[in-house]
Design an enzyme around this catalytic site. Sequence first.
Site, PDB file in Angstrom:
ATOM      1  CE  LYS A 493       6.412  56.913  -2.144  1.00 59.02           C
ATOM      2  NZ  LYS A 493       7.285  56.664  -3.186  1.00 59.02           N
ATOM      3  CD  GLU A 495      13.246  54.318   6.725  1.00 60.18           C
ATOM      4  OE1 GLU A 495      13.552  55.017   6.731  1.00 60.18           O
ATOM      5  OE2 GLU A 495      13.344  53.509   7.903  1.00 60.18           O
ATOM      6  CG  PHE A 496       4.922  55.851   7.329  1.00 58.71           C
ATOM      7  CD1 PHE A 496       3.931  55.198   6.175  1.00 58.71           C
ATOM      8  CD2 PHE A 496       5.723  56.568   7.667  1.00 58.71           C
ATOM      9  CE1 PHE A 496       3.298  56.422   5.901  1.00 58.71           C
ATOM     10  CE2 PHE A 496       4.749  58.052   7.223  1.00 58.71           C
ATOM     11  CZ  PHE A 496       3.581  58.071   6.584  1.00 58.71           C
ATOM     12  N   GLY A 497       5.528  54.699   3.995  1.00 59.60           N
ATOM     13  CA  GLY A 497       4.433  54.710   3.498  1.00 59.60           C
ATOM     14  C   GLY A 497       4.309  55.579   2.797  1.00 59.60           C
ATOM     15  CG  ASP A 617       9.155  59.836  15.710  1.00 56.66           C
ATOM     16  OD1 ASP A 617      10.169  60.536  15.675  1.00 56.66           O
ATOM     17  OD2 ASP A 617       8.978  59.202  14.725  1.00 56.66           O
ATOM     18  NE  ARG A 621      10.382  63.462  12.368  1.00 57.48           N
ATOM     19  CZ  ARG A 621      10.986  63.902  14.148  1.00 57.48           C
ATOM     20  NH1 ARG A 621      11.695  64.834  13.326  1.00 57.48           N
ATOM     21  NH2 ARG A 621      11.802  63.469  14.217  1.00 57.48           N
ATOM     22  CG  ASP A 635       3.558  59.263  13.021  1.00 62.70           C
ATOM     23  OD1 ASP A 635       4.514  59.531  11.444  1.00 62.70           O
ATOM     24  OD2 ASP A 635       4.448  58.035  13.048  1.00 62.70           O
TER      25      ASP A 635
END
Length: 828
Positions: A493, A495-497, A617, A621, A635
């Site tokens: 989980k 910030e985006f969802g 980014d 991770r 991502d």
Amino acid sequence: LSLSSCTSLEMFHLCVSFTKHPANQTVSQGNAARLGCAVQGLTEPDIVWMKDGEKLYSTDQMFITLGEQHWETYHSVKSVQQQDAGQYWCEVEFHDLIFSSERAWITVEGVPHFVQECQDVSTFPNVPFNLTCAAVGPPEPVEVLWWLGGVQEGEPRPSPSILHVQGVNNSVKFYCEAKNNRGISVSRTGTVHIKVLPAAPVRLQVMMTDNNVTLSWKPGFSGYSELSTCNVQLSRRLVRRWDLPYQRVQVPPHLQVLPGLRSHSNYSARVSCVNEVGASPFCPWLNFQTPESVPSVAPRNLTFELSEHQLALNWAGLQEEELQGRLLAYKVQWTLGGEPQEPLLFKENSAQLSGGGRFFNTSFQVSACTSVGCGPWSSPVLVLPASGVQVQVQRSHMWVGLLLGLLVAIVVGLLLTAVAHRRDKETQFGFAFKPPGAESSVSFTAARSFNRNCAELQDSTLDSLGINEDLKNKLQDVLIPERLITLGHMLGKGEFGSVREAFLKKEDSTVLKVAVKVLKSDITSSGDIEQCLKEAAYMKDFHHPNVIQLIGVSLHRRPVQRLPIPMVVLPFMKHGDLHTFLLLSRLGERPFSLLRFMLDISRGMEYLSSRSIIHRDLAARNCMLNENMTVCVADFGLSKKIYSGDYYRQGSVSKLPVKWIALESLADNVYTTQSDVWAFGVTMWEVLTRGQTPYPGVENSEVYEYLIKGERLKKPPDCREDIYEVMHSCWSPVPKCRPSFQQLVAQLEVLCLGPAPPPKEALLYVNLEGEGGSAPWQQRAEDEEKDWLMVGSEVALAIGGDYRYIGGPCEAPEGGATDAEDDVVINV
């Protein structure tokens, strides 16, 4: 629509009009620019700024109330650069109608920028060639001055400029200066190379599979001329060496499948490559032996000698080429009374079995065996005394008759059973005793169940999202109906969802385990959805083993909301994200290669950069590990496609991964492939420290000051010096002095496949497109030399400006990499 379109909206009793339009501006490079726009007639309008037909996204856009239904907004650029030049206007949407303001131009004045820089040239000795250089303003005019081998060539001439060179005998450096009334820019330094013979290929190796043998090699020095073919010479070693004809191979790729080789045979191979000048020397011979195989033929001439006390079997041994390996044994298979017996193994091509009488009416077969397996069986031989052969023939005829009779009986029985079963089925379902009348029966299968107490939700379509047509067309063929997806437990989980485990039902009714990225449920605008789906649009065209691929996009319909929630369907990654894996690996003992992880990431980023994608980014991770322990870059929520130039300027202040961001990106929000290289260096450091957080002890708010003083991440414990050198080169303060991802892949391949390379020579000539070499800010004072590019040049006048936009040697200016702007804000 026109600037004031009231007639088309008379039914709403409204009049939408622009009371302020953006105005043309001519701005000097580095200064600020501000465009304004005001609209009247709407309550809380969504005013969007456009540049050259593309929407400018900004989350910090401010609106000023001028009166009831009267709003004003501005678009600001703090430090104008050449890439900010273009046509601007603002738009507002109301009831599916678009209202546009007048259009204005931002024209940027500054030192010239190059539209065609100096490129390396390869030529034969004393052959004429041309050099081209082009730069533009504004302001115009722009003049070009050429420097060849440290000597000025002629007088300044208008841009674009072509320098005709009569020919050279030796390699020579060249560059050009572009000058207008704002200052001077210096191009990258090019080199004129003299074409020579290529060097011999290196790293010749053999890859063997069950079906073929493949020879691969790496090209040596190309001689500054493209390699066209390579010659493969093969030799087979028997009593003496037997040279086979050359095989000419088109390159690339630098490999050749070697057909028709014999199994378990000794061969030698060597390779020479050819360019325009001629053929290189051959590389050293590589000796190899082809793998063993099963024998190609069965043993021949199987015979027997039967006596009262013994059965002797004999057969012909196989030749070496027929064996195709080292003989382990001969396998004898025998059948007594129709029942297979335990096989027997013999080292020699003969066997003596005691008790001759017990082998009457026994069938024997023999096969040769190597370490791979056994070959074909010989034809069966039946053991009979000489007087019993005729009796055996008669018995054989009798058995054939009995078998045929039994087969006919079985077939008749099966047919009778099938007829009886059909009759029973018709009686059960009423077909045989159908009642009279015209009534016809209707059969159906329930495809879906439903609830009478709840209205059923229909599958959402891309048309219901309000996204632009280009994005909708890109995603149309990967849209997956929501009913085919069953969501499972949550995997992560943010910030985006969230990311959830899910199961996707495919067309052939099989079920595929996938990961589904679900946008947070409180979204309310088409803009948020469009930003989410743009990530999927990027991934749709990705096809690389080290970049995660899109399976599809689905839309989750909500009963009380107008807009559905986008769901991005991705492959399920068994080992999760790389950062978590590295942390957990500290506790385990499973072997794996950290260098292989870094090489996988570099290959994925090389592929993305070749497709003009800036990730923005990159971190451990955001890299995933599949079941084969292969790393996939993932991502792409912050990724951007570069449509022109090589930069992307972030238009808003947002939460960013500060410790992975390049120095220039922290300063003015400019992102390039070189800033991704910086992040890759930080990711290498993460891998080698097994997931440690970068810059331990340094707060996010202190990172910029830490870097501007020349500090960098320290060498991890047990890290090889050559690996840290590659990592450190990614953090050059001058973006274009960092290695490209293509160079990083090549360097990491060498580190993966061989020992540490010897120290490199001192880097004497470095420019904005430098290739390789150690980090210039690491050089010792005694190694520094005055760069000949500066001699007699007016470039020294320009170095006082911003080093990122005026070319020169790859070294940081005095006082740090750049001055921090007071109004730069980074949320941490």
